[in-house]
Design a protein around this motif. Structure first.
Motif, PDB file in Angstrom:
ATOM      1  N   GLU A   1       0.736  -1.070  -0.139  1.00  0.00           N
ATOM      2  CA  GLU A   1      -0.100  -0.150   0.071  1.00  0.00           C
ATOM      3  C   GLU A   1       0.846   1.361  -0.174  1.00  0.00           C
ATOM      4  N   ARG A   2       2.042   1.130   0.732  1.00  0.00           N
ATOM      5  CA  ARG A   2       2.885   2.378   0.715  1.00  0.00           C
ATOM      6  C   ARG A   2       3.553   2.393  -0.786  1.00  0.00           C
ATOM      7  N   GLY A   3       3.635   1.341  -1.717  1.00  0.00           N
ATOM      8  CA  GLY A   3       4.162   1.940  -2.733  1.00  0.00           C
ATOM      9  C   GLY A   3       5.187   0.819  -3.208  1.00  0.00           C
ATOM     10  N   LEU A   4       5.592  -0.069  -2.253  1.00  0.00           N
ATOM     11  CA  LEU A   4       6.629  -1.181  -2.590  1.00  0.00           C
ATOM     12  C   LEU A   4       6.022  -2.251  -3.386  1.00  0.00           C
ATOM     13  N   GLU A   5       6.817  -3.009  -4.135  1.00  0.00           N
ATOM     14  CA  GLU A   5       6.380  -3.974  -5.160  1.00  0.00           C
ATOM     15  C   GLU A   5       7.139  -5.380  -4.647  1.00  0.00           C
TER      16      GLU A   5
ATOM     17  N   THR B   1      11.612  -0.765  -3.468  1.00  0.00           N
ATOM     18  CA  THR B   1      10.974   0.330  -3.852  1.00  0.00           C
ATOM     19  C   THR B   1      10.726   0.561  -5.292  1.00  0.00           C
ATOM     20  N   PRO B   2       9.862   1.580  -5.680  1.00  0.00           N
ATOM     21  CA  PRO B   2       9.376   1.889  -7.173  1.00  0.00           C
ATOM     22  C   PRO B   2      10.929   2.342  -7.870  1.00  0.00           C
TER      23      PRO B   2
ATOM     24  N   VAL C   1       7.367  10.919  -0.125  1.00  0.00           N
ATOM     25  CA  VAL C   1       6.246  10.601  -0.778  1.00  0.00           C
ATOM     26  C   VAL C   1       6.065  11.960  -1.450  1.00  0.00           C
ATOM     27  N   ASP C   2       4.925  11.941  -2.253  1.00  0.00           N
ATOM     28  CA  ASP C   2       4.545  12.823  -3.012  1.00  0.00           C
ATOM     29  C   ASP C   2       3.433  13.721  -2.321  1.00  0.00           C
TER      30      ASP C   2
ATOM     31  N   VAL D   1      -1.031   9.470   1.617  1.00  0.00           N
ATOM     32  CA  VAL D   1      -0.292   8.115   2.139  1.00  0.00           C
ATOM     33  C   VAL D   1      -0.807   7.748   3.622  1.00  0.00           C
TER      34      VAL D   1
ATOM     35  N   ARG E   1      -4.116   6.153   3.530  1.00  0.00           N
ATOM     36  CA  ARG E   1      -4.125   5.037   2.871  1.00  0.00           C
ATOM     37  C   ARG E   1      -3.741   3.954   3.803  1.00  0.00           C
TER      38      ARG E   1
END
Length: 146
Positions: free
Chosen positions: A25-29, A59-60, A98-99, A104, A107
């Protein structure tokens, strides 16, 4: 010989699925997940009869990784206190740029995360906060301003 890079940070967890969901959810894959056991891991970590499941998250930007390990044997040892404050010795948090910090935080709250303190502003440079997620993991968030 020079240091090439920091490869990953290991976090030992009790609920692998919940922590994976939190970081995704934080954006890691999620790169991969599976069992790890055998003599080689016992030699590396200095513990006999190890059985664990691990997950690797990226991380992205592809440069940073978090490795999660859930031990089946031997059973994990809990630190005291479970939700240690920021001045406790040891690794206290992982910081992410983060943007949109408000988005964030919202979420992550949907995954049970809570602010440790408050959302704060550092001069005209950053908005920052610490969020405590599953297993007491503290994640720092920093939104650059301007």
């Amino acid at each position: 010989m020079t240091l090439q890079r920091m490869d990953n940070v290991l976090i030992v967890v009790d609920d692998l699925d919940a922590v994976i969901a939190f970081f995704v959810e934080r954006g890691l894959e999620l790169e991969g997940r599976g069992p790890v056991e055998g003599r080689w891991v016992e030699q590396v970590i200095g513990i006999d009869d190890v059985r664990q499941d691990v997950a690797m998250l990226r991380t992205p930007d592809g440069h940073g990784r978090i490795e999660l390990a859930m031990f089946h044997a031997p059973k994990p040892i809990r630190p005291e206190p479970a939700d240690a404050p920021a001045n406790t010795l040891g690794i206290r948090r992982i910081m992410f740029a983060v943007d949109d910090i408000d988005d964030v935080v919202a979420r992550l709250r949907a995954h049970g995360a809570e602010l440790v303190g408050d959302l704060a502003r550092y001069e005209d440079v950053y908005r920052l906060c610490y969020v405590r997620g599953p297993e007491g993991i503290i994640v720092g968030l920093a939104e650059q301003l301007g």
